[in-house]
Motif scaffolding. Structure first.
Motif, PDB file in Angstrom:
ATOM      1  N   ASP A  64      40.774  19.876 112.502  1.00 52.09           N
ATOM      2  CA  ASP A  64      38.900  20.262 112.977  1.00 52.09           C
ATOM      3  C   ASP A  64      38.616  21.850 112.953  1.00 52.09           C
ATOM      4  OD1 ASP A  64      39.567  21.319 115.564  1.00 52.09           O
ATOM      5  OD2 ASP A  64      37.929  20.295 116.334  1.00 52.09           O
ATOM      6  N   GLN A  65      39.298  22.041 111.612  1.00 48.39           N
ATOM      7  CA  GLN A  65      39.665  23.567 111.724  1.00 48.39           C
ATOM      8  C   GLN A  65      38.938  23.935 109.685  1.00 48.39           C
ATOM      9  OE1 GLN A  65      39.792  25.680 113.727  1.00 48.39           O
ATOM     10  NE2 GLN A  65      39.881  24.255 115.448  1.00 48.39           N
ATOM     11  N   ASP A  66      38.623  24.978 109.563  1.00 52.40           N
ATOM     12  CA  ASP A  66      38.711  25.285 107.993  1.00 52.40           C
ATOM     13  C   ASP A  66      39.133  26.439 107.631  1.00 52.40           C
ATOM     14  OD1 ASP A  66      36.369  23.191 107.980  1.00 52.40           O
ATOM     15  OD2 ASP A  66      34.297  24.047 107.869  1.00 52.40           O
ATOM     16  N   LEU A  67      39.683  26.475 106.844  1.00 54.63           N
ATOM     17  CA  LEU A  67      41.258  27.587 106.599  1.00 54.63           C
ATOM     18  C   LEU A  67      40.529  28.022 105.157  1.00 54.63           C
ATOM     19  CD1 LEU A  67      44.490  25.865 106.517  1.00 54.63           C
ATOM     20  CD2 LEU A  67      42.708  26.778 108.691  1.00 54.63           C
TER      21      LEU A  67
ATOM     22  N   ASP B 236      42.222  21.624 108.617  1.00 51.99           N
ATOM     23  CA  ASP B 236      43.579  21.962 108.736  1.00 51.99           C
ATOM     24  C   ASP B 236      43.070  20.898 110.172  1.00 51.99           C
ATOM     25  OD1 ASP B 236      45.585  21.874 110.609  1.00 51.99           O
ATOM     26  OD2 ASP B 236      46.159  23.584 110.722  1.00 51.99           O
TER      27      ASP B 236
ATOM     28  N   PRO C 238      42.845  29.772 111.927  1.00 54.69           N
ATOM     29  CA  PRO C 238      41.623  28.636 111.799  1.00 54.69           C
ATOM     30  C   PRO C 238      40.752  29.065 112.031  1.00 54.69           C
ATOM     31  CG  PRO C 238      43.502  27.495 112.782  1.00 54.69           C
ATOM     32  CD  PRO C 238      44.316  29.126 112.884  1.00 54.69           C
ATOM     33  N   GLN C 239      39.992  29.045 111.718  1.00 55.70           N
ATOM     34  CA  GLN C 239      37.941  29.358 111.678  1.00 55.70           C
ATOM     35  C   GLN C 239      37.570  27.701 112.305  1.00 55.70           C
ATOM     36  OE1 GLN C 239      36.664  31.983 111.912  1.00 55.70           O
ATOM     37  NE2 GLN C 239      38.672  32.441 111.535  1.00 55.70           N
ATOM     38  N   ALA C 240      36.842  27.614 113.301  1.00 52.94           N
ATOM     39  CA  ALA C 240      36.262  26.269 113.747  1.00 52.94           C
ATOM     40  C   ALA C 240      35.058  25.495 112.845  1.00 52.94           C
ATOM     41  CB  ALA C 240      35.841  26.769 115.515  1.00 52.94           C
ATOM     42  N   ARG C 241      35.473  24.872 112.750  1.00 54.61           N
ATOM     43  CA  ARG C 241      34.087  23.922 111.977  1.00 54.61           C
ATOM     44  C   ARG C 241      32.484  23.069 112.599  1.00 54.61           C
ATOM     45  NH1 ARG C 241      36.306  18.817 108.728  1.00 54.61           N
ATOM     46  NH2 ARG C 241      35.366  19.547 107.116  1.00 54.61           N
TER      47      ARG C 241
END
Length: 225
Positions: free
Chosen positions: A78-81, A76, A222-225
Motif C-alpha cells: 500500500d506504499q507509493d515509491l 509496494d 516508502p511513502q503512504a498512499r
C-alpha cells in the motif's frame, strides 16, 4: 493513483498543463493519423512489471497536433515509491527540434534521503538511469534533452516534528526512432520508461538486460498512499 504534477517540457521550449480530454488522447481536427493510432495501440497493449500501475491520463495541449498520455505509480503493497507521467506527441508534418514526427516527454519523481540528495553526482546518475534504460533494451533514440532537479523541504513551527524531505525530479524528452512503416516501438520505450521508474523507486532490476543501469543507494522509505 498519485500522478506526477507540474509542467512538462517538449524538449523544444514549449510547456503546458494537462487539460480535460477523453481516453488519454488528444487530436487536432479530424481522425488521428494511422501512424499515431498504431503507436498508441502499442502503448495500450504493452506488458509491464506488476509493481507499476499504469493508466491513461489527460494529455497536454498545444505541444503537438496529437498527444497521448499515461501516468504511472510504483507500488509496494500500500506504499507509493515513485510516480511519473509519459506523453507521446505526434506531428505528422515533423518538428525541426525533434528531428522526427514523434516525441516522448516524461516527468518522474521520487523522494530520497537528504544526504543522498546532496551528492554532487546525483544529477549525472539520474540522467544515466534514463539513457541506460533505453540503451539496455537496444532502443534507438535521438535529440535527448532534460533536467534533473533536487529539492529539500525543512519544517518549522507547528510542523517541526516532521523530518526533512528531499525529492528528485527527472524531466526529459527524446525522439524515438521510427521503425518499418514509420511507427516507433512505443511499447519498448514504455517498458524502458518503467525500468527508469523502477530504478528511481529502488526496485531491483527485472532481468539481466537491466543490469547496466546505475543504481542509487540510501533511498527514503516508502511513502503512504
Amino acid at each position: 493513483m498519485a500522478a506526477a504534477q507540474g509542467r512538462l517540457s517538449d524538449g523544444a521550449g514549449g510547456m503546458d498543463e494537462p487539460k480535460d480530454t477523453e481516453g488519454g488522447a488528444r487530436h487536432g481536427a479530424g481522425a488521428p493519423p494511422p501512424l499515431f493510432g498504431a503507436a498508441v495501440e502499442a502503448l495500450r497493449s504493452a506488458r509491464l512489471r506488476p509493481q507499476i500501475e499504469v493508466e491513461a491520463t489527460r494529455p497536454p495541449q498545444r505541444l503537438a497536433p496529437h498527444a497521448y498520455a499515461l501516468e504511472a505509480t510504483v507500488v509496494d503493497g500500500d506504499q507509493d515509491l515513485a510516480d511519473g507521467r509519459l506523453v507521446l506527441l505526434h506531428d505528422p508534418a515533423g518538428h525541426d527540434a525533434w528531428q522526427g514526427s514523434f516525441r516522448l516527454v516524461t516527468l518522474v519523481r521520487a523522494e530520497l534521503e537528504p544526504e543522498m540528495a546532496a551528492d554532487p553526482l546525483l544529477p549525472e546518475v539520474c540522467w544515466a538511469w534514463l539513457t541506460g534504460a533505453l540503451q539496455a533494451r537496444g532502443l534507438a533514440f535521438g535529440e535527448p534533452s532534460g533536467t534533473v532537479t533536487r529539492a529539500s523541504s525543512h519544517y518549522f513551527g507547528g510542523l517541526a516534528d516532521r523530518p526533512a524531505a528531499s525529492q528528485i525530479e527527472i524531466r526529459a524528452s527524446w525522439t524515438p526512432r521510427e521503425g518499418l512503416g514509420g511507427v516507433p516501438d512505443t511499447a519498448a520505450h514504455l517498458a524502458s520508461w518503467c525500468d527508469l521508474l523502477a530504478q528511481v523507486a529502488g526496485l531491483p532490476p527485472a532481468g539481466p538486460g537491466d543490469a547496466s543501469v546505475v543504481t542509487l543507494p540510501q533511498r527514503r522509505g516508502p511513502q503512504a498512499r
